[in-house]
Design a protein around this motif. Structure first.
Motif, PDB file in Angstrom:
ATOM      1  N   SER A   1     -35.405 -34.299  49.118  1.00  0.00           N
ATOM      2  CA  SER A   1     -35.494 -35.694  48.500  1.00  0.00           C
ATOM      3  C   SER A   1     -35.665 -36.491  49.296  1.00  0.00           C
ATOM      4  N   THR A   2     -35.177 -36.615  50.906  1.00  0.00           N
ATOM      5  CA  THR A   2     -36.120 -37.509  51.593  1.00  0.00           C
ATOM      6  C   THR A   2     -37.379 -37.270  51.860  1.00  0.00           C
TER       7      THR A   2
ATOM      8  N   MET B   1     -39.025 -29.429  43.620  1.00  0.00           N
ATOM      9  CA  MET B   1     -38.603 -30.895  43.349  1.00  0.00           C
ATOM     10  C   MET B   1     -40.101 -30.795  43.576  1.00  0.00           C
ATOM     11  N   ILE B   2     -40.639 -30.693  45.121  1.00  0.00           N
ATOM     12  CA  ILE B   2     -41.561 -31.317  45.805  1.00  0.00           C
ATOM     13  C   ILE B   2     -42.701 -31.542  45.211  1.00  0.00           C
ATOM     14  N   GLY B   3     -42.692 -30.414  44.356  1.00  0.00           N
ATOM     15  CA  GLY B   3     -43.859 -30.183  43.090  1.00  0.00           C
ATOM     16  C   GLY B   3     -43.739 -31.001  41.794  1.00  0.00           C
ATOM     17  N   ALA B   4     -43.113 -31.935  41.663  1.00  0.00           N
ATOM     18  CA  ALA B   4     -43.107 -32.867  40.813  1.00  0.00           C
ATOM     19  C   ALA B   4     -42.618 -34.381  40.697  1.00  0.00           C
ATOM     20  N   PRO B   5     -43.439 -35.166  40.108  1.00  0.00           N
ATOM     21  CA  PRO B   5     -42.355 -36.255  40.339  1.00  0.00           C
ATOM     22  C   PRO B   5     -40.334 -36.485  40.419  1.00  0.00           C
ATOM     23  N   TYR B   6     -40.311 -37.456  42.195  1.00  0.00           N
ATOM     24  CA  TYR B   6     -38.321 -36.990  42.331  1.00  0.00           C
ATOM     25  C   TYR B   6     -38.144 -38.410  42.714  1.00  0.00           C
TER      26      TYR B   6
ATOM     27  N   CYS C   1     -30.372 -32.057  37.801  1.00  0.00           N
ATOM     28  CA  CYS C   1     -32.250 -32.210  37.692  1.00  0.00           C
ATOM     29  C   CYS C   1     -32.717 -31.344  37.127  1.00  0.00           C
ATOM     30  N   GLU C   2     -33.795 -31.272  36.665  1.00  0.00           N
ATOM     31  CA  GLU C   2     -33.957 -30.138  35.190  1.00  0.00           C
ATOM     32  C   GLU C   2     -34.966 -28.852  36.100  1.00  0.00           C
ATOM     33  N   SER C   3     -34.784 -27.844  35.786  1.00  0.00           N
ATOM     34  CA  SER C   3     -35.259 -26.722  36.810  1.00  0.00           C
ATOM     35  C   SER C   3     -35.600 -25.752  35.211  1.00  0.00           C
TER      36      SER C   3
ATOM     37  N   ILE D   1     -46.417 -31.895  53.341  1.00  0.00           N
ATOM     38  CA  ILE D   1     -45.799 -31.122  52.177  1.00  0.00           C
ATOM     39  C   ILE D   1     -46.119 -31.459  50.701  1.00  0.00           C
ATOM     40  N   ASN D   2     -46.514 -32.293  50.323  1.00  0.00           N
ATOM     41  CA  ASN D   2     -47.412 -32.757  49.368  1.00  0.00           C
ATOM     42  C   ASN D   2     -49.144 -31.667  48.746  1.00  0.00           C
ATOM     43  N   ASP D   3     -48.654 -30.596  49.989  1.00  0.00           N
ATOM     44  CA  ASP D   3     -50.132 -30.072  49.910  1.00  0.00           C
ATOM     45  C   ASP D   3     -49.669 -28.358  48.780  1.00  0.00           C
ATOM     46  N   ALA D   4     -49.951 -28.119  48.309  1.00  0.00           N
ATOM     47  CA  ALA D   4     -48.784 -26.658  47.011  1.00  0.00           C
ATOM     48  C   ALA D   4     -49.275 -25.208  47.825  1.00  0.00           C
TER      49      ALA D   4
END
Ligand code: SDX
Length: 431
Positions: A247-248, A403-408, A56-58, A155-158
């Protein structure tokens, strides 16, 4: 054959074709070769154990294993260990910058006011035998937190992700202390908002309703530093497990429970417990040479626990700080001449001079001294990995959030298939 074509692409010549593979630059450290589209060319890459794979990118933690460098959001671990504290590092890992005084005070207040767990959770402990390994309990009760929050978590709400991060950082010490008290048959001790993070944990571990318990500030500082040194470590096995589960789209409490399960292994976070068990097995300094010989014997499964690392081919910078903390604690407790510490130091000296370890660049890692400190504080060996899991929680949840805060994409590795080719079913009468 792959060679570097233009500055930003490698070229893979295979089967008469040349495939351009983009080369991506990090802000620090090695470039990566993007092989994501190789599948469309009919190939997979093959890298068991992901030794050469960037998953990944981190932007959270950077490790340079050859030079013994560990940076959290750019800050060297030795400077953080000397000048910072665990909750400040939690804030840094989650937010990317050190807090100012008001932000630090607000974060500490938020965390301390999330330390209690739902009273119903107490009943989950009753299902375990008193001699259950506390890591088994932690896997269970941390995952069970999902049952208390899954319906209030998008999980899509920061803001929901931030609240979850605060809850996990705050509640892990409470659950850890509860897993210890349950094994001791002592009543659970509630967290107290007037105590610091590590002080509160030690109070929940060792206080009883029968008398006031005052935590030794030197020990509290050492505990805080142990949490700090374990807070994050890039894409290690348990963090990669948290990312894979996340990621799931799984509930973050379930993802952290998966990370706890992965950390339990003796090759990973279970090594601190395994170091003390190893020293107990060695028993006396006069046996060290025999065990170093066993560690070098390919046919002998014995390994020197707390030695070696997938990434560090130099001294683990955390081990240096841990060794210094070890001397401070044992000195404070008046057990500087601890026979177990003496044996560990003798083992380290011998191993660091032995060609087998020198050639393989095997040095003490974060786990080599941490167990000796924890034992001196009075924490039982089976609780060591629970302490590691508690310390590692901000790292796990920061990576999950990143991870969840960006496209994955959902993690889905492929394989090199070595099984039988297609064949027809044979009725049992004809077998
Ligand atoms: C942690 O990834 C992380 O960042 C993890 C961690 C984190 O903060 O998250 O840093 C925490 O897990 C630290 C590591 C704790 N584990 C231990 O202390 C267990 C003992 N160490 C080994 O199991 C081993 O060193 C690993 C698993 C840590 C690393 O394994 P690698 O990189 O896959 O190395 P390897 O097994 O390929 O070893 C290379 C060689 C082998 O010999 P050869 O085949 O070359 O002859 O070194 C030998 C190994 O046999 N070797 C050891 C050894 N570790 C490796 N020989 C004796 N004793 C050891 N401890």
């Amino acid at each position: 054959m792959a060679d570097k074509g233009s500055n930003n692409a490698a070229q893979l010549s295979i089967g008469g074709n040349t495939i351009d593979l983009p080369i991506l630059d990090g802000n620090v450290g090695p470039q990566v070769i993007d092989v994501g589209h190789l599948t469309s060319q009919g190939y997979f890459t093959y890298d068991p154990g992901f030794v050469s794979t960037a998953s990944c990118e981190s932007a959270i933690t950077y490790i340079d294993g050859d030079n013994g460098i560990l940076l959290h959001r750019g800050y060297p671990i030795a400077q953080l260990a000397e000048h910072s504290d665990y909750l400040e590092l939690c804030y840094l890992l989650l937010n990317g910058e050190l807090p100012n005084a008001d932000q630090k005070a607000a974060f500490e207040h938020t965390i301390s006011h999330h330390t209690m767990v739902h009273e119903q959770l107490v009943h989950f402990f009753q299902g375990f035998r008193r001699d259950a390994h506390p890591m088994a309990i932690m896997c269970g009760v941390t995952g069970a937190l999902s049952a208390f929050y899954h319906d209030s978590l998008d999980i899509n709400d920061a803001s929901h992700r931030t609240n979850t991060a605060h809850r996990l950082i705050a509640k892990m010490p409470t659950l850890a202390a509860m897993s210890y008290k349950y094994a001791q048959g002592e009543p659970f001790v509630y967290p107290r908002n007037d105590l610091g993070y590590a002080e509160n944990f030690l109070h929940m571990m060792f206080a009883t309703p029968c008398e006031n318990y005052k935590v030794n500030p030197i020990i509290a500082r050492a505990m805080d530093r142990i949490f700090l040194l374990h807070a994050d470590h890039e894409q290690n096995a348990s963090t990669s497990t948290v990312r894979m589960a996340g990621s799931t789209g799984a509930n973050p409490f379930a993802c952290i429970a998966a990370g706890i399960a992965a950390l339990w292994g003796p090759a990973h976070g279970g090594a601190n417990e395994a170091v003390l068990n190893m020293l107990a097995e060695i028993g006396d300094e006069k046996n060290i040479d025999k065990y170093v010989k066993k560690a070098k014997d390919k046919d002998d499964p014995f390994r020197i626990m707390g030695f070696g690392h997938r990434v560090y081919k130099n001294y683990d910078p955390r081990a240096k700080v841990m060794q210094q903390t070890c001397h401070e604690v044992l000195n404070e407790l008046g057990v500087e001449d601890d026979p177990v510490l003496r044996m560990a130091q003798r083992l380290e000296t011998i191993a660091l001079e032995d060609d087998y370890f020198v050639e393989r660049k095997l040095y003490p890692n974060v786990d080599f001294y941490s167990g000796i400190i924890l034992k001196a504080i009075g924490i039982p060996t089976e609780m060591f990995t629970v302490i590691f899991a508690t310390g590692r929680t901000p790292g796990w949840i920061a990576h999950w959030n990143e991870m969840i805060g960006a496209p994955y994409k959902i993690g889905r590795p492929r394989q090199l298939y070595k099984g039988p080719a297609a064949r027809d079913y044979v009725p049992v009468a004809d077998r």
